[in-house]
Motif scaffolding. Structure first.
Motif, PDB file in Angstrom:
ATOM      1  N   PHE A 500       0.795  -1.182   0.112  1.00 21.36           N
ATOM      2  CA  PHE A 500       0.129  -0.084   0.282  1.00 21.36           C
ATOM      3  C   PHE A 500       0.925   1.417   0.098  1.00 21.36           C
ATOM      4  CE2 PHE A 500      -2.966  -3.158   1.699  1.00 21.36           C
ATOM      5  CZ  PHE A 500      -4.029  -3.111   0.719  1.00 21.36           C
ATOM      6  N   ALA A 501       2.133   1.117   0.122  1.00 16.86           N
ATOM      7  CA  ALA A 501       2.980   2.284   0.129  1.00 16.86           C
ATOM      8  C   ALA A 501       2.821   3.045  -1.130  1.00 16.86           C
ATOM      9  CB  ALA A 501       4.441   1.990   0.371  1.00 16.86           C
ATOM     10  N   PHE A 505      -0.227   5.110   1.933  1.00 17.26           N
ATOM     11  CA  PHE A 505      -0.588   4.475   3.209  1.00 17.26           C
ATOM     12  C   PHE A 505       0.513   4.208   4.251  1.00 17.26           C
ATOM     13  CE2 PHE A 505      -4.637   2.862   1.194  1.00 17.26           C
ATOM     14  CZ  PHE A 505      -5.290   3.895   0.861  1.00 17.26           C
ATOM     15  N   ASN A 506       0.579   4.730   5.225  1.00 20.36           N
ATOM     16  CA  ASN A 506       1.395   4.281   6.506  1.00 20.36           C
ATOM     17  C   ASN A 506       1.238   2.863   6.903  1.00 20.36           C
ATOM     18  OD1 ASN A 506      -0.504   4.778   8.411  1.00 20.36           O
ATOM     19  ND2 ASN A 506       0.429   6.631   8.937  1.00 20.36           N
ATOM     20  N   TRP A 507       2.059   2.270   7.902  1.00 16.22           N
ATOM     21  CA  TRP A 507       1.712   1.080   8.174  1.00 16.22           C
ATOM     22  C   TRP A 507       0.471   0.834   9.175  1.00 16.22           C
ATOM     23  CZ3 TRP A 507       1.188  -0.816  13.191  1.00 16.22           C
ATOM     24  CH2 TRP A 507       1.837   0.187  14.089  1.00 16.22           C
ATOM     25  N   VAL A 597      -5.953   1.800  -8.293  1.00 14.51           N
ATOM     26  CA  VAL A 597      -5.530   3.009  -9.414  1.00 14.51           C
ATOM     27  C   VAL A 597      -6.290   4.226  -8.849  1.00 14.51           C
ATOM     28  CG1 VAL A 597      -5.999   3.693 -11.682  1.00 14.51           C
ATOM     29  CG2 VAL A 597      -5.647   1.144 -11.147  1.00 14.51           C
ATOM     30  N   ALA A 598      -7.498   4.494  -8.470  1.00 12.19           N
ATOM     31  CA  ALA A 598      -7.841   5.645  -8.056  1.00 12.19           C
ATOM     32  C   ALA A 598      -7.231   6.333  -6.811  1.00 12.19           C
ATOM     33  CB  ALA A 598      -9.440   5.515  -7.929  1.00 12.19           C
ATOM     34  N   SER A 599      -6.903   5.481  -5.967  1.00 12.44           N
ATOM     35  CA  SER A 599      -5.925   5.978  -4.782  1.00 12.44           C
ATOM     36  C   SER A 599      -4.650   6.457  -5.208  1.00 12.44           C
ATOM     37  CB  SER A 599      -5.986   4.919  -3.758  1.00 12.44           C
ATOM     38  OG  SER A 599      -7.141   4.799  -3.177  1.00 12.44           O
ATOM     39  N   PHE A 600      -3.932   5.672  -6.025  1.00  7.77           N
ATOM     40  CA  PHE A 600      -2.816   5.818  -6.414  1.00  7.77           C
ATOM     41  C   PHE A 600      -2.745   7.407  -7.260  1.00  7.77           C
ATOM     42  CE2 PHE A 600       0.631   5.510  -9.726  1.00  7.77           C
ATOM     43  CZ  PHE A 600       1.756   5.428  -9.187  1.00  7.77           C
ATOM     44  N   VAL A 601      -3.788   7.492  -8.233  1.00  2.74           N
ATOM     45  CA  VAL A 601      -3.750   8.696  -9.029  1.00  2.74           C
ATOM     46  C   VAL A 601      -3.888   9.839  -8.015  1.00  2.74           C
ATOM     47  CG1 VAL A 601      -5.241   9.689 -10.494  1.00  2.74           C
ATOM     48  CG2 VAL A 601      -4.470   7.537 -10.925  1.00  2.74           C
TER      49      VAL A 601
END
Ligand SMILES: Nc1nc2c(ncn2[C@@H]2O[C@H](COP(=O)(O)OP(=O)(O)OP(=O)(O)O)[C@@H](O)[C@H]2O)c(=O)[nH]1
Ligand SMILES: [Mg+2]
Length: 610
Positions: A500-501, A505-507, A597-601
């Motif tokens: 998730f990095a 997102f942190n751990w 994909v949406a979160s990454f973008v």
């Protein structure tokens, strides 16, 4: 129950069968002002004044006995005694809306053909009286060859005459089975009966017509719909937020006190970090959830929803859904489970599948705490354009994002299956109705209990578990890092973080996604616990988040929750309704990819802009 009299409630959709069922049995099944509310057979019982036990089944509404949709098939099977485990009813109570006999009598005639003992409950007599509709009941009974009883299912005691008729010493005789007619014959017969027994000053209600001129107007109507939705989310903030804050403060204080009073050790950790910080934070969101449900309940009873479906039909058809999908999708705002079950009233199997696939994209109420938490921590509380609250606007946008994604996915699905057939939407527009406040109160109470049951059941168990893995194993002697980094939670979180990095997102966040798969709200409790155990004790979770994660990560997380794969119970219901593991894998898979994909973008774009 042997010896009990079995009665079945049947009739066209939205004529008040379930209201009548609740009145007779004291049950609280869902009643709402649109067709297709009941999709499953439900049974209950009561004791008549004579002491006789009566068992009642409430059935989904049906337009005809040549049924096509899955919910109508249930009704047909029960009437014909083909439903597994359900005896043939001793008496059929056919319910008809007295203000809409032109439509409803046709079904009565169809049921009469089965040739079983039968009575007609002429429901909504209050509404008929208001519209000056007069019905010659004895003449109608004579023409139909069965007892006709007037009822008002929503008024206390409004079904007494019906109970008396069911309970009477001489139960209604079997009506003579008549030979099958062609549909045209049925219409002719209905027209003839109406001409002799019913006087109707106007075919439709004038007040309703006036409202519909605005509500169904292609431009004004859509503007009105957008305004209604927008105001609902504003209200969630304006009314719900202060209460939420007060509860959160209360639990914060309690956690502080527990920290002082309890002896140092695991018990203190569990009570203050796990239960009070974790569950207390989730409980704080109850007022906002209830405000949202208040508006949903009022809208459901008002009769406005099918109009909205009608307005949006063109749009929905253009993306490969139909106006029929509207109400199941709308129910998914509460929870995807009733929404997916509600698709049983959709006739076309492909439309139904498409609706099941996109229903989880509608923001369910379990996601509200997660959104509210992140919005509270990262979106400033200020006014826009003088009157609107920015936090409410953000919430509205998240809901719209879910809807837009659903439209997009349905459109892709339509491309893939290339179904070109278009059907006209045939949907009844019910009469507008003011909600009964008592029913709204009961509905809210029910929603609140569901939430509290989840809180003291699955969420409690998960929170204790999460607290335990955050605390154990304890750090080795001479450890230099924070204790939580040595715990099992730390290990799992750090491992997941590889995945998730890229989304920012942190751990801690990565860890909270696991229990969220069982119940969304638990993500909030887990974050609260993780940060409390990690030493942010006392600081409200929102402050802890604001200091530990960036705005870009927070936006990315909100987007993740807007699209992320549904909870386990939703997957289970998809399996049950479609009988297919492939659909389960498909819906999980596409949502995972979409969310990723949406979160990454989002994370990248927000990072650049910041
Ligand atoms: N005024 C009035 N409203 C009624 C009466 N009976 C039911 N209603 C309303 O009619 C609507 C439909 O009631 P339901 O009991 O859900 O109808 P149903 O026949 O079970 O509908 P389906 O389950 O969709 O087939 C609700 O808005 C009720 O509040 C009545 O006697 N008078
Ligand atoms: Mg019903």
């Amino acid at each position: 129950m042997s010896g009990a009299l079995n009665i079945a409630l049947v009739g066209n959709p939205n004529c008040g069968k379930t209201a009548l069922f609740n009145q007779l049995t004291g049950a609280r099944q869902k009643v709402a002002n649109y067709a297709g509310v009941t999709v499953e057979r439900k049974s209950g019982s009561f004791t008549a004044p004579s002491g006789r036990a009566i068992r009642v089944v409430d059935l989904p509404g049906a337009y005809s006995l040549q049924s096509v949709s899955p919910d109508e098939r249930v009704t047909q099977a029960v009437l014909e005694g083909r439903y597994p485990g359900e005896a043939v009813p001793d008496l059929i109570v056919c319910v008809a809306d007295a203000t809409n006999l032109r439509l409803h009598l046709r079904f009565v005639l169809e049921v009469r053909r089965i040739g079983r003992p039968m009575v007609l409950a002429l429901n909504m007599m209050d509404a008929a009286a208001r519209r000056d509709i007069t019905i010659d009941v004895p003449a109608l009974a004579q023409r139909l060859g069965m007892p006709v009883i007037e009822t008002v299912a929503v008024r206390r005691g409004g079904a007494q005459a019906l109970v008396a008729a069911i309970d009477s010493a001489a139960p209604p005789a079997t009506v003579a089975a008549t030979a099958a007619h062609a549909p045209d014959d049925l219409h002719a017969e209905v027209r003839a009966i109406l001409a002799d027994t019913v006087q109707m000053p106007a075919p439709t209600d004038r007040r309703d017509d006036a409202i519909d001129r605005v509500a169904l107007h292609p431009v004004l109507g859509v503007a009105l719909l957008a305004l209604v939705m927008f105001l609902v989310f504003q209200a969630v903030y304006a009314i719900g937020k202060p209460m939420t804050d007060a509860i959160a403060d209360g639990f914060g204080a309690l956690a502080g006190m527990a920290g002082e009073w309890l002896p140092e050790g695991p018990l203190r950790g569990l009570v203050s970090d796990g239960l009070l910080s974790g569950l207390g934070t989730v409980l704080g969101f109850l007022p906002q959830i209830l405000v949202l449900f208040f508006f949903i309940l009022v809208l459901e009873e008002s009769g406005y929803l099918p109009r909205a479906a009608f307005l949006l039909d063109k749009l929905m058809v253009s993306v490969g859904l139909s106006g029929r999908s509207f109400i199941p999708l709308l129910s998914s705002f509460a929870c995807a489970i009733p929404g997916i079950m509600g698709t049983r009233s959709i006739t076309d199997p492909r439309d139904r599948l498409a609706t099941i696939l996109v229903a989880p994209l509608m923001t369910c109420s379990a996601r509200l705490p997660v959104y509210a938490l992140l919005i509270g921590a990262f979106i400033p509380h200020r006014e826009v354009l003088g009157i609107f609250n920015l936090q409410g606007v953000a919430l509205f946008c998240l809901y719209v994002a879910g809807i837009a994604a659903a439209m997009f996915v349905a459109w892709i699905a339509k491309r893939i299956r290339r179904s070109q057939q278009e059907r006209a939407l045939l949907m009844e527009l019910p009469a507008y109705r003011l909600p009964k406040w008592r029913d709204v109160g009961i509905g809210l109470w029910e929603r609140g209990s569901i939430f509290l049951k989840r809180l003291t059941g699955v969420m409690l168990a998960l929170t204790v578990l999460m607290w335990a893995i955050c605390t154990f194993p304890a750090p080795p002697a001479g450890a230099t890092e924070a204790a939580i980094d040595y715990s099992l939670a730390g290990t799992i979180g750090h491992t997941l973080q590889y995945l998730f990095a890229p989304l920012g997102f942190n751990w801690q966040i990565s860890l909270s996604l696991i229990p969220a798969f069982a119940a969304r709200e638990t993500a909030v409790a887990t974050l609260a616990t993780v940060y409390a155990v990690g030493g942010d004790e006392g600081a409200a979770l929102q402050q802890a988040l604001a200091t530990h994660i960036s705005l870009a990560s927070a936006l990315s997380l909100m987007v993740w929750f807007a699209f992320a794969p549904q909870c386990m119970s939703t997957l289970a219901i998809i399996r049950r309704e479609t009988q297919s593991w492939r659909m389960v894998a498909l819906s999980f898979g596409y949502m995972f990819v979409l969310a990723y994909v949406a979160s990454f973008v989002t994370y990248r774009i927000a990072g650049w802009l910041a």
